[in-house]
Each structure stands twice: as structure tokens, then as C-alpha cells.
Write an enzyme that holds these catalytic residues in place. Structure first.
Site, PDB file in Angstrom:
ATOM      1  N   GLU A  98       0.809  -1.223   0.000  1.00  0.00           N
ATOM      2  CA  GLU A  98       0.000   0.000   0.000  1.00  0.00           C
ATOM      3  C   GLU A  98       0.838   1.267   0.000  1.00  0.00           C
ATOM      4  OE1 GLU A  98      -2.546  -3.322   0.970  1.00  0.00           O
ATOM      5  OE2 GLU A  98      -0.637  -2.651   1.843  1.00  0.00           O
ATOM      6  N   HIS A 145     -11.802  -6.378   7.559  1.00  0.00           N
ATOM      7  CA  HIS A 145     -12.441  -6.009   6.298  1.00  0.00           C
ATOM      8  C   HIS A 145     -13.737  -5.242   6.531  1.00  0.00           C
ATOM      9  CE1 HIS A 145      -9.785  -9.381   5.180  1.00  0.00           C
ATOM     10  NE2 HIS A 145      -9.717  -8.786   3.995  1.00  0.00           N
TER      11      HIS A 145
END
Length: 307
Positions: free
Chosen positions: A41, A111
Site C-alpha cells: 500500500e 475487512h
């Protein structure tokens, strides 16, 4: 991507359409301008910053907002400050970072997180959250064209539950402007993303059962947020309820409550309230208890109106 040949889409798995199928067909249509990246990321965002400084229009995807933290330094210390620290010589303003966020029904603690408040504290960024397909298109195009780096949080719950007609042509929705979804007189309800739909259901429930008239505002842009629209509504109704999935403590709702308390103090009929997620890690089987659902919002509306 049709009108801007310097627009690039990249991230983990975007070339085959992404885990939520948001980039389906882009590889076939635009070739190498849509490409996969390694699972890194900070590298995705760092690469995007570099592209933006060189005049490109990078549209980066973080596959889940829960995993945006490795890129936090790149967003907060680099993208947000690039123009300021260079005295306007350089800018990362062409950068847009898309990230699915929020509850999805079965995501568990890695998530399902709502991370927006981490970034609303950062001058130089814009933070945007749509609540419908038509908004998603208009607001995303505004972010891509904006001179500041933008983080665009997409509510995962709405990918397969929100359906509406979306205009085919290009259009934009101005950033920094809230939308009044329902006019009301007794209390103002404010949310963003999927929580807007919870507020709308709660507003209808108390209207039917109690005759309470709720005004529902969709904030849409969290940084900068629409102070004028919010204060105008609260000055009219005299009451405020803010609701979001993120934990209560230090959530963005606290910023709204603080500013409304300062600007609307003499018009308030009751203390502003927040109906939010719990101050715990996001659970799996206890997700329905964690989330601020319709029943919790309804109870808070009634308590505030009867204060």
C-alpha cells in the site's frame, strides 16, 4: 480515461476488475493504463504521488480501507503537504485514492473498519464518501478533477444493495456540499455512506409511529464539510443526531457536534447526540450489535425530541 490520456488506474487486482468488480473492462479498453501492483500500500500511494507531481492523473485503489495504514505516512506527510512544503512549486493534487470501507455483513475486524476520521484531521487532503451509485460517479469525477489529493471511501455494503439510474454522460457533484435528503422540523439527522440509508429508515419509522419530523442530511464530503448546510438545518430543528459506523470516541461525529454546539448553542432544544459504532475492534458474529442500526437510531431520536 477517455478525455484524459494521462489518467491511470492501478492497485491490487484492478486489471481483472477488482474484488468488487469496479474496474471491469478497463484493461481491455485502455490497455496498460490499468494495471496491477504488488501488495504494497505504501508503494501504491507513493507511486501515485510521484505520478501526480509529474502531471499525471493517478487513480489508485487500496483494496480495503482497513489496509490503508501502511500508506498513512505517504498520504499524511507527503501527498497532503507536497504543495505547502514546496511553496507551490510542486503538487500531488492529481492523486485520487479509492478505498472500499465499512461493514459488509461478514468482514470481521480486518475487512469492515471505518477509518475516515484518521484523515479528516489532515489539512491538504479531501475526504469524500458517496451514499449511492449516482453520487459515486459524480463525486469520484469531482475528486479526479480536483486540485487537491482526495481519498474516496466507497461503502462496501452499498456495492450490491444500492440500485438506481446513473446518467451515462460525464457529470460532477461539487465537493464540500451536503445534500438534504428529507425535509423536517423536529430534529436533524446527519450521516454519510451506508449510514445515510439507516437514518432514512429511522426517520420514516418515527414519522409513522410518533409523528416526529426528521430532516436527513447526507454529508457526502467530510473534509471540507458543509458547515453552512448543517448549521442551517440545526438552527431550524433545534436538535442534532449524528450517526456513523466508526467507533464513538474521536469519531468524525464529534467534530460536527462540537461545531454545532458553538454555532447553534442558543437555538438548541436538546444536547446533540451521537449514535455510532462501539469502542471495540470490529466484531464478526456480533456485527449487528456493534453497528448503529435503525432501532438504536429510533431510540435516540425519541429520547432527544422528548428531552
Amino acid at each position: 480515461m477517455d478525455s484524459n490520456d494521462k489518467a491511470l488506474v492501478f492497485g491490487e487486482d484492478v486489471a481483472f476488475g477488482g474484488v468488487f468488480r469496479c474496474t471491469v473492462g478497463l484493461l481491455e479498453r485502455y490497455g496498460r493504463r490499468c494495471f496491477n501492483t504488488p501488495l504494497c500500500e505504501q508503494g501504491i500511494v507513493g507511486f501515485g504521488i510521484g505520478l501526480a507531481t509529474q502531471g499525471y492523473t493517478p487513480i489508485a485503489e487500496i483494496q480495503f480501507a482497513d489496509y490503508i495504514y501502511p500508506a498513512f505516512d505517504q498520504l499524511v506527510n507527503e501527498a497532503a503537504k507536497y504543495r505547502y512544503r514546496s511553496g507551490g512549486t510542486f503538487t500531488a493534487g492529481g492523486l485520487t485514492v479509492r478505498a472500499p470501507y465499512g461493514a459488509v455483513g461478514h468482514g470481521g475486524h480486518y475487512h469492515s473498519q471505518s477509518v475516515e476520521s484518521f484523515f479528516t484531521h489532515v489539512p491538504g487532503l479531501k475526504v469524500v464518501v458517496p451514499s449511492s451509485p449516482a453520487q459515486a460517479k459524480g463525486l469520484l469525477l469531482s475528486c479526479i478533477q480536483d486540485p487537491d489529493p482526495c481519498i474516496f471511501f466507497e461503502p462496501k455494503m452499498l456495492y450490491r444493495t444500492s440500485v438506481e439510474e446513473v446518467p451515462v454522460g460525464e457529470y460532477t457533484i461539487p465537493l464540500g456540499q451536503a445534500q438534504v435528503l428529507r425535509e423536517g422540523a423536529d430534529i436533524t439527522l446527519i450521516g454519510w455512506g451506508a449510514q445515510v440509508h439507516v437514518l432514512a429508515q429511522a426517520a420514516q419509522a418515527v414519522a409513522d409511529a410518533d409523528g416526529i419530523s426528521c430532516e436527513v442530511l447526507d454529508l457526502r464530503t467530510l473534509l471540507p464539510w458543509d458547515v453552512q448546510a448543517v448549521t442551517a438545518s440545526v438552527n431550524k430543528t433545534g436538535r442534532l443526531l449524528v450517526s456513523h459506523e466508526a467507533p464513538l470516541s474521536s469519531g468524525f461525529g464529534a467534530e460536527l457536534v462540537a461545531e454545532v454546539s458553538r454555532r447553534c448553542f442558543l437555538r438548541l432544544e436538546a444536547p446533540p447526540v451521537r449514535v455510532c459504532g462501539a469502542d471495540t475492534p470490529f466484531p464478526l458474529v456480533f456485527e449487528p450489535l456493534y453497528l448503529p442500526g435503525v432501532e438504536r437510531v429510533v431510540d435516540a431520536i425519541r429520547a432527544t425530541v422528548r428531552f
